[in-house]
Scaffold this active site. Sequence first.
Site, short mmCIF file in Angstrom:
data_model
loop_
_atom_site.label_atom_id
_atom_site.label_comp_id
_atom_site.label_asym_id
_atom_site.label_seq_id
_atom_site.Cartn_x
_atom_site.Cartn_y
_atom_site.Cartn_z
N LYS A 25 0.83 -1.21 0.00
CA LYS A 25 0.00 0.00 0.00
C LYS A 25 0.86 1.26 0.00
O LYS A 25 0.62 2.20 -0.75
CB LYS A 25 -0.93 -0.04 1.23
CG LYS A 25 -1.91 1.11 1.31
CD LYS A 25 -3.20 0.69 1.98
CE LYS A 25 -3.06 0.53 3.48
NZ LYS A 25 -2.96 1.80 4.20
N ASP A 322 2.02 -1.24 11.87
CA ASP A 322 0.70 -1.67 11.39
C ASP A 322 0.38 -3.11 11.78
O ASP A 322 -0.73 -3.59 11.52
CB ASP A 322 0.62 -1.52 9.87
CG ASP A 322 0.61 -0.06 9.45
OD1 ASP A 322 0.22 0.80 10.28
OD2 ASP A 322 1.00 0.24 8.31
C1 S3P Z 1 2.65 4.67 6.26
C2 S3P Z 1 3.25 4.99 7.44
C3 S3P Z 1 2.74 4.54 8.74
C4 S3P Z 1 1.71 3.41 8.62
C5 S3P Z 1 0.75 3.65 7.51
C6 S3P Z 1 1.47 3.81 6.18
C7 S3P Z 1 3.23 5.20 5.01
O1 S3P Z 1 2.14 5.63 9.40
O2 S3P Z 1 1.02 3.23 9.82
O3 S3P Z 1 -0.16 2.56 7.40
O4 S3P Z 1 2.90 4.70 3.92
O5 S3P Z 1 4.06 6.12 5.09
P1 S3P Z 1 3.05 6.66 10.26
O6 S3P Z 1 4.18 7.00 9.40
O7 S3P Z 1 2.19 7.84 10.56
O8 S3P Z 1 3.44 5.89 11.48
#
Ligand code: S3P
Length: 445
Positions: A25, A322
């Site tokens: 993702k 996550d």
């Molecule tokens: C993500 C960073 C994470 C993660 C999110 C996706 C990203 O969040 O929890 O599902 O793609 O940069 P944070 O960077 O706010 O911890």
Amino acid sequence: MTESSEYIVQPGGALTGTVRVPGDKSMSHRSIIMGSLAVGETRVSGFLEGEDSLRTLQAFRDMGVAIEHQPGAMVRIQGVGLHGLKAPAKALDLGNSGTGMRLLAGVMAGQEFTSSIVGDESLHARPMGRVIKPLQQMGADISGNPEDKPPLVITGKGSAQQLKAINYTTPVASAQIKSCLLFAGLYADGVTEIIEPGITRDHTERMLRGFGVNIDSDNNTVSLKGGQQLQATDIEVPADISSAAFFLVGASIAQGSDILLQHVGINPTRTGIIDILRLMGADITLQQERLVGGEPVADIRVKYAGLKGIDVPRELVPLAIDEFPALFIAACCATGATTVSGAEELRVKETDRIAAMVSGLKQMGAQIEETPDGAVIQGDQQLAGATVESFGDHRIAMSFAMASMVTSHEVRILDCANVNTSFPNFVQTAASAGLGIRVSDEVAL
Ligand code: S3P
């Protein structure tokens, strides 16, 4: 079949065979953003056809980028260059996606036109001050609601627009903040430097390099000079380790399991789940390790193993951020207690993931104590069947689905439609591997 909102999962079973979970993702969002801002055609294979990444794709279409996308086929993006986006006719709607909203905020801060970014009810409850404040320091005219939550409004200043480069220490370890500021930094008048309190995923840095951008990174500091033009490239998105995580946990706890997860991204900033499960005694082997488009990839074999409880090392928390909902399930099946601390960020994800897991696990009879920044989870538990809330959070729903492999009776999980944000076809994929899961007939679409 459209995934519906209620899952019914039979107890027991084992996970076997070979599975390829959907595309990453984080990388899918970034491929659309960078492909749109580059010069030339970017082709993306392995793109996640989930609602979150499709929202980002639509947002760039709304700003005039031609993006060809047929489900199952390569995504082709005709990049418009750093300054080629057009003012959207309406608000950009990022749905459930915090990543989409925060990363896009950095791009929009650099535009000459005005834009607003909205999302669903869950996204509108999430903190945006963490990107609003540094973007304001860079000179952007950006605001949220009075509590710094969405909608975000970014007022363009016409052709005089130019952001100021800053040197910024982030208050929390967050790849979303870092990436937002790196994108804004492309529009700034000098070198933007970001210092983080802990290591976070580095897909933005790796992908920017793939687009020809010079970017310096050293441990927890990253910097880039503004004005660098991105050159289109081809991107191969590997399977998402965060989606593979449900199978890593499911196979580790269900006797008789032996499953191969193909082509999974094993970027060291994402493999906290493997490290933590191995500390708990999991039997996980990486096979065919290779580098694909600047990202490490492997096939992961996982077999059932008796797990033991641990104190989860704090430095691994951002590298598995996550995966904690799934890890809570693993902890219930381990021998002895597991302590999770330093994970307060879980409270501001799609839902409060500590509260959501504690509430559902208690319904299943687990002994679990909530703490402000984590939980203490007792092991050796026979989980009971129950009806549990997912609170509309995809990762909570999929975690409870895997828990049913060790429950005494059927598990019913409510409000599962958002599984489509990150894992389309989860029900079919999990069922093909041996999980007794189906969508409730009462609510099936
Ligand atoms: C993500 C960073 C994470 C993660 C999110 C996706 C990203 O969040 O929890 O599902 O793609 O940069 P944070 O960077 O706010 O911890």
